[in-house]
Design a protein around this motif. Structure first.
Motif, PDB file in Angstrom:
ATOM      1  N   ASP A  71       0.830  -1.206   0.000  1.00 25.12           N
ATOM      2  CA  ASP A  71       0.000   0.000   0.000  1.00 25.12           C
ATOM      3  C   ASP A  71       0.867   1.259   0.000  1.00 25.12           C
ATOM      4  N   SER A  72       1.907   1.253  -0.828  1.00 25.02           N
ATOM      5  CA  SER A  72       2.832   2.383  -0.876  1.00 25.02           C
ATOM      6  C   SER A  72       2.237   3.589  -1.595  1.00 25.02           C
ATOM      7  N   GLY A  73       1.160   3.353  -2.365  1.00 26.10           N
ATOM      8  CA  GLY A  73       0.597   4.428  -3.164  1.00 26.10           C
ATOM      9  C   GLY A  73       1.069   4.394  -4.604  1.00 26.10           C
ATOM     10  N   ASN A  74       2.120   3.632  -4.880  1.00 26.50           N
ATOM     11  CA  ASN A  74       2.602   3.437  -6.250  1.00 26.50           C
ATOM     12  C   ASN A  74       2.001   2.126  -6.759  1.00 26.50           C
ATOM     13  N   CYS A  75       0.982   2.235  -7.609  1.00 24.16           N
ATOM     14  CA  CYS A  75       0.233   1.046  -8.020  1.00 24.16           C
ATOM     15  C   CYS A  75       1.116   0.003  -8.696  1.00 24.16           C
ATOM     16  N   ARG A  76       2.012   0.461  -9.551  1.00 27.74           N
ATOM     17  CA  ARG A  76       2.862  -0.483 -10.279  1.00 27.74           C
ATOM     18  C   ARG A  76       3.777  -1.240  -9.321  1.00 27.74           C
ATOM     19  N   GLU A  77       4.420  -0.539  -8.408  1.00 30.54           N
ATOM     20  CA  GLU A  77       5.308  -1.194  -7.452  1.00 30.54           C
ATOM     21  C   GLU A  77       4.524  -2.101  -6.510  1.00 30.54           C
ATOM     22  N   ASP A  78       3.326  -1.684  -6.129  1.00 28.46           N
ATOM     23  CA  ASP A  78       2.504  -2.505  -5.241  1.00 28.46           C
ATOM     24  C   ASP A  78       2.073  -3.793  -5.937  1.00 28.46           C
ATOM     25  N   ALA A  79       1.776  -3.722  -7.231  1.00 31.85           N
ATOM     26  CA  ALA A  79       1.409  -4.925  -7.979  1.00 31.85           C
ATOM     27  C   ALA A  79       2.579  -5.905  -8.023  1.00 31.85           C
ATOM     28  N   VAL A  80       3.784  -5.387  -8.213  1.00 32.28           N
ATOM     29  CA  VAL A  80       4.977  -6.239  -8.190  1.00 32.28           C
ATOM     30  C   VAL A  80       5.119  -6.916  -6.826  1.00 32.28           C
ATOM     31  N   ARG A  81       4.892  -6.155  -5.770  1.00 38.62           N
ATOM     32  CA  ARG A  81       5.050  -6.686  -4.418  1.00 38.62           C
ATOM     33  C   ARG A  81       4.038  -7.803  -4.135  1.00 38.62           C
ATOM     34  N   VAL A  82       2.807  -7.615  -4.594  1.00 34.05           N
ATOM     35  CA  VAL A  82       1.788  -8.646  -4.379  1.00 34.05           C
ATOM     36  C   VAL A  82       2.158  -9.926  -5.109  1.00 34.05           C
ATOM     37  N   LEU A  83       2.579  -9.824  -6.360  1.00 38.79           N
ATOM     38  CA  LEU A  83       2.950 -11.020  -7.121  1.00 38.79           C
ATOM     39  C   LEU A  83       4.159 -11.712  -6.502  1.00 38.79           C
ATOM     40  N   ASN A  85       4.940 -11.668  -3.329  1.00 35.16           N
ATOM     41  CA  ASN A  85       4.441 -12.329  -2.122  1.00 35.16           C
ATOM     42  C   ASN A  85       3.720 -13.625  -2.455  1.00 35.16           C
ATOM     43  N   MET A  86       2.990 -13.618  -3.584  1.00 33.12           N
ATOM     44  CA  MET A  86       2.221 -14.793  -3.981  1.00 33.12           C
ATOM     45  C   MET A  86       3.105 -15.943  -4.428  1.00 33.12           C
ATOM     46  N   LEU A 116     -12.544 -17.687  -2.104  1.00 29.22           N
ATOM     47  CA  LEU A 116     -11.368 -16.835  -1.918  1.00 29.22           C
ATOM     48  C   LEU A 116     -11.410 -15.640  -2.864  1.00 29.22           C
ATOM     49  N   ASN A 117     -11.748 -15.921  -4.127  1.00 30.30           N
ATOM     50  CA  ASN A 117     -11.769 -14.861  -5.126  1.00 30.30           C
ATOM     51  C   ASN A 117     -12.890 -13.853  -4.902  1.00 30.30           C
ATOM     52  N   ASN A 118     -13.927 -14.282  -4.227  1.00 27.88           N
ATOM     53  CA  ASN A 118     -15.075 -13.402  -4.003  1.00 27.88           C
ATOM     54  C   ASN A 118     -15.034 -12.696  -2.657  1.00 27.88           C
ATOM     55  N   GLY A 119     -13.847 -12.650  -2.053  1.00 29.10           N
ATOM     56  CA  GLY A 119     -13.687 -11.830  -0.865  1.00 29.10           C
ATOM     57  C   GLY A 119     -13.803 -12.545   0.454  1.00 29.10           C
ATOM     58  N   LEU A 120     -13.688 -13.893   0.453  1.00 31.10           N
ATOM     59  CA  LEU A 120     -13.726 -14.613   1.724  1.00 31.10           C
ATOM     60  C   LEU A 120     -12.599 -14.121   2.630  1.00 31.10           C
ATOM     61  N   ILE A 121     -11.454 -13.811   2.002  1.00 28.19           N
ATOM     62  CA  ILE A 121     -10.325 -13.236   2.739  1.00 28.19           C
ATOM     63  C   ILE A 121     -10.065 -11.856   2.157  1.00 28.19           C
ATOM     64  N   LYS A 122     -10.318 -10.818   2.942  1.00 29.64           N
ATOM     65  CA  LYS A 122     -10.185  -9.458   2.436  1.00 29.64           C
ATOM     66  C   LYS A 122      -8.751  -9.099   2.084  1.00 29.64           C
ATOM     67  N   SER A 123      -7.787  -9.762   2.714  1.00 29.13           N
ATOM     68  CA  SER A 123      -6.387  -9.467   2.439  1.00 29.13           C
ATOM     69  C   SER A 123      -5.774 -10.458   1.451  1.00 29.13           C
ATOM     70  N   SER A 124      -6.631 -11.228   0.749  1.00 30.27           N
ATOM     71  CA  SER A 124      -6.100 -12.194  -0.210  1.00 30.27           C
ATOM     72  C   SER A 124      -5.382 -11.459  -1.343  1.00 30.27           C
ATOM     73  N   PRO A 125      -4.392 -12.089  -1.972  1.00 30.54           N
ATOM     74  CA  PRO A 125      -3.662 -11.430  -3.062  1.00 30.54           C
ATOM     75  C   PRO A 125      -4.579 -10.948  -4.176  1.00 30.54           C
ATOM     76  N   ARG A 126      -5.570 -11.748  -4.528  1.00 34.52           N
ATOM     77  CA  ARG A 126      -6.467 -11.341  -5.612  1.00 34.52           C
ATOM     78  C   ARG A 126      -7.286 -10.114  -5.216  1.00 34.52           C
ATOM     79  N   HIS A 127      -7.743 -10.090  -3.980  1.00 37.36           N
ATOM     80  CA  HIS A 127      -8.507  -8.936  -3.501  1.00 37.36           C
ATOM     81  C   HIS A 127      -7.625  -7.689  -3.491  1.00 37.36           C
TER      82      HIS A 127
END
Length: 230
Positions: A71-83, A85-86, A116-127
């Motif tokens: 949640d750095s505010g930089n969408c591109r860098e945050d997307a890299v970080r999520v992937l 982590n996954m 999972l994809n429909n928000g069962l876990i709010k902090s899931s990578p897909r969410h």
């Protein structure tokens, strides 16, 4: 006092499930085994969760909460970080040991995967990726008509393929995938900004000591029709 015992039982069952996941496939773990590992009864387990999948969802949520925030505010860098982590979790610790098993379980249990994809876990990578991509669209970085669900499949697909094919994902692959994705699906305004920046930089270089390279054009000539033999 009863509330404290209930909280202890809740934590014990979560810890027991995670411990069993490190040693076995999720498919092979029963609620009886979890209760036995936790030193509790099966009926006590069902007081906290209606089934094994709901217990698994909470275990995953606890694991995800330990990961670095995206949640750095930089969408591109945050997307890299999520992937990252996954697909490239720390090999030390429970997350790295059980995450591939979670992937396998979700792949073979469509209902759990859908939950999972429909928000069962709010902090899931897909969410989290959904939020990042919507923010990127709102800020004008990505196209306004972006199909977020399909976009997530495009981002995760190469990494998942690499994991299945080679067993692990190169550390630089998330950045390469996101970089290509961002370039291809950039908004028109973003493309114009990049183009203008490139032109300014190109103009500065042209005014330097190096000569401007000649532009060569390649002419395409259609093949002439062959004359039929006399």
């Amino acid at each position: 006092m009863a509330r404290t015992l209930s909280q202890e039982s809740h934590r014990a069952n979560l810890a027991a499930f995670l411990k069993l996941m490190e040693r076995r496939r999720i498919e092979d773990i029963t609620t009886e085994a979890i209760a036995r590992e936790a030193g509790a009864s099966k009926s006590t387990l069902y007081k906290h969760w209606p089934n094994k999948d709901s217990l698994l969802a909470e275990v995953i949520g606890k694991l995800l909460a330990r990961l670095p925030a995206a949640d750095s505010g930089n969408c591109r860098e945050d997307a890299v970080r999520v992937l990252r982590n996954m697909f490239i979790p720390e090999k030390e610790g429970p997350f790295g040991r059980v995450w591939p098993k979670i992937f396998g379980y979700a792949a073979s249990h469509p209902e759990f995967c859908s939950a999972l994809n429909n928000g069962l876990i709010k902090s899931s990578p897909r969410h989290t990726l959904t939020t990042i991509l919507r923010d990127a669209v709102a800020s004008g970085e990505l196209r306004a008509n972006l199909d977020v669900g399909f976009a997530i499949d495009l981002l995760a697909g190469p990494l998942l393929h690499h994991r299945l094919l080679h067993g692990e994902v190169p550390s630089n692959l998330p950045e390469q995938v996101v970089g290509t994705f961002w370039e291809v699906l950039a908004s028109r305004r973003r493309r114009r900004d990049v183009f203008r920046t490139a032109r300014r930089q190109g103009g500065s270089a042209a005014r330097g000591s190096r000569p401007t390279p000649r532009k060569e054009t390649l002419a395409f000539k259609a093949p002439s029709a062959r004359k039929p033999p006399a």
